[in-house]
Design a protein around this motif. Sequence first.
Motif, mmCIF file in Angstrom:
data_model
loop_
_atom_site.group_PDB
_atom_site.id
_atom_site.type_symbol
_atom_site.label_atom_id
_atom_site.label_comp_id
_atom_site.label_asym_id
_atom_site.label_seq_id
_atom_site.Cartn_x
_atom_site.Cartn_y
_atom_site.Cartn_z
ATOM 1 N N VAL A 103 -2.873 10.274 -2.453
ATOM 2 C CA VAL A 103 -2.617 9.632 -0.629
ATOM 3 C C VAL A 103 -1.732 9.356 -0.659
ATOM 4 C CG1 VAL A 103 -2.627 6.782 -0.016
ATOM 5 C CG2 VAL A 103 -4.175 7.001 -2.197
ATOM 6 N N TYR A 110 -7.723 1.417 1.544
ATOM 7 C CA TYR A 110 -6.500 2.746 1.717
ATOM 8 C C TYR A 110 -7.645 3.672 1.834
ATOM 9 C CZ TYR A 110 -2.780 2.659 -2.526
ATOM 10 O OH TYR A 110 -2.000 1.917 -2.877
ATOM 11 N N GLY A 129 -3.193 7.640 -6.723
ATOM 12 C CA GLY A 129 -1.462 7.282 -5.667
ATOM 13 C C GLY A 129 -0.692 8.393 -5.211
ATOM 14 N N LEU A 162 -8.038 -1.545 -1.900
ATOM 15 C CA LEU A 162 -8.572 -0.407 -1.668
ATOM 16 C C LEU A 162 -9.250 -0.031 -0.813
ATOM 17 C CD1 LEU A 162 -10.382 -0.400 -5.412
ATOM 18 C CD2 LEU A 162 -9.184 1.329 -4.192
ATOM 19 N N GLY A 213 -6.886 -1.716 6.848
ATOM 20 C CA GLY A 213 -6.642 0.152 6.998
ATOM 21 C C GLY A 213 -7.062 1.445 7.923
ATOM 22 N N PRO A 234 0.417 -1.027 -0.124
ATOM 23 C CA PRO A 234 -0.109 0.318 0.088
ATOM 24 C C PRO A 234 0.758 1.334 0.099
ATOM 25 C CG PRO A 234 -0.757 -1.627 2.140
ATOM 26 C CD PRO A 234 0.177 -2.205 1.046
ATOM 27 N N THR A 235 0.824 1.892 -1.105
ATOM 28 C CA THR A 235 1.895 3.501 -0.804
ATOM 29 C C THR A 235 1.330 4.209 0.533
ATOM 30 O OG1 THR A 235 0.465 3.742 -3.167
ATOM 31 C CG2 THR A 235 2.253 5.411 -2.169
ATOM 32 N N PHE A 236 0.321 4.386 0.825
ATOM 33 C CA PHE A 236 0.423 5.425 2.172
ATOM 34 C C PHE A 236 1.325 4.597 2.859
ATOM 35 C CE2 PHE A 236 -3.425 2.251 3.230
ATOM 36 C CZ PHE A 236 -2.484 1.923 3.917
ATOM 37 N N ILE A 288 -9.527 5.836 -6.780
ATOM 38 C CA ILE A 288 -9.658 6.343 -4.917
ATOM 39 C C ILE A 288 -10.371 7.549 -4.956
ATOM 40 C CG2 ILE A 288 -7.897 6.721 -3.572
ATOM 41 C CD1 ILE A 288 -5.266 4.731 -4.346
#
Lengths: 316, 295
Positions: A258, B230, A255, B227, B246, A144-146, B141
């Motif tokens: 985030v 996120y 992206g 997702l 998450g 996950p990028t974050f 997103i």
Amino acid sequence: MLRFLFGRLWQSLVLLVIVSVIGFAVLNLAPGGPLSQFALTPGMTQAQLARIAHQMGLDRPLPVQYWEWFTRLLQGDWGRSYRDNQPVLAVIGSHLWATLLLMGTSTLISVLIGTWVGVLGAIRRYSIFDYAATVGAMVALSIPTFWFGLIAIYLFSLRLGWLPAGNMYTIGDGSVLDYAVHLIMPSLVLALVNVAVWSRYMRTAVLDVMNQDFVRTARAKGLTRFAVLMRHILRNALVPMITLLGLQLPTILGGALVTETVFTWPGMGRLFLDSLGYSDYPVVMGLLMLSAILVLIGNLMADIAVAVIDPRIRLG
Amino acid sequence: MTDMAFKIDPAPAPRWWQRRAVRRFLRHRLALFGLAIIVILVLACVFGPYLLPFDDLYIDLRARFSPPFSGPHIFGTDPLGRDLAARLFMAGRISLLVGFAAMLISTVFGSLIGIVAGYYGGKIGAVLMRFVDAMLSFPSIFLLLALAAFIKPSPMMITLIIAATSWMEITRIVEAEIKSLRERDFILAARTLGLSNSQIMFRELLPNAIGPIIVAATLTVARAILLEAYVSFLGYGIQPPLPSWGNMLNGAQQYLASAPWLAIVPGVAITLAVTGFNFVGDGLRDALDARSDIS
């Protein structure tokens, strides 16, 4: 060429209309619809709400409302922010360039790294490097990028103290170097996924080109491997990659959203989340529509660029 | 007499490729590794909470911020002194469930649209596929967050919203596959036999397109888990006290300096799960794709 241009432009316009219909549908999903803000006012009665709805034209049939909303959209009237009553486009405009700076830097980095990883993987197919790059790319796509951003902040800001943990510049400094230092971490974090995607496609593209006859001809002419790679293989392999760049735009934009959140980067993503927090629906809708429009424009430009470079596309 | 009755053997089921596909898959080391990760994660999330001596909601303020591997709490505790391992497993149930459910919904819906668009083609196909293109123009997103903020978030709703933003890839794959299958002789034969459109679509075309659908579905699980992470990280997904991987990360950023394990542990879980599904999907693609030459 002209016919190609018009055909492609027409396609984009059709898509723009469909995109706007989807956007309008999302807008009407907002709790209480566009009226939600007024419904919160103390002492608001149902009759008053109905009057406002009538004034705003919300009691008319949906297609009529859509048409009015769409024409206003085309004229650049995107409504006003609930927060400070500024025009939506001006609010977005003031955040746009920060996002473009982040995206541009990150894309440049990922294209440079991804190209070479892909080329090396293709030349030394089934080597340890190729295998590591394949596995590495798949793992990179899974992070996950974050979270990667959080870990980077922990390592390089909190532990090692090498890089700032967030923001775009230090207050009171703001020199080019200061911007650059702030840009390093978010752009690298954002680049991770794109390097993975780019290197995979680059590898395939190079392998495709490598087996073609003109490459053998070039080698037979006595050109060195390096010259063939640079002048013949790379040039041809990069053409389809332009299309990929267009197709990757939504991913890069998403992206960026985030990444901006984690690094408190003052761009469109940050604005989007802040606006969501304030229930500032006009800005949210504006950003949603603008991001889709940017993607449409990006794809259109990529296709035109490919057609200009590669005459085979226009004929086909 | 009955012995003499002319019996038409049903066409030999294409079992051979299935077996070959299984063999290929089993030889794909990364795919097996991915499968192992998934199985271990699922088992841990299903049975883990019963094996741990801590309840995921039990607050023990004396044990706040215990680091991992230092006491009875293997993964440490959070700011309220809740056991992180217990929370991780309970969160995994939610995250994996949302991922699977979103995959199911988007696969069924995406395949359906893809079959209709690919089979009928023409105007219907064009309209459906342009809609797909338009949906793909939105960064998922952005769309996901806007929808999640507008609609009351419950796990069910989050699943539906994730599915609503991830069916398009499957539609594209299925449409392309059906379009090429439609021109084959066996479809002509089916039509000559007088099969109805829906029979051709679902009994002839769909089974032949199942390989790419399975691959895409596996990759969609990975995507759905990401997702969910996120939106929940950003605070618009699964809402506490219900834990998800998450939203466990949601509060982690402010304790990054003092309690980094709060960020590391759930993040590793997400990465492992997503990597697992991506590996399996990749292995399935190699195994099911008749064109790939890794026999």
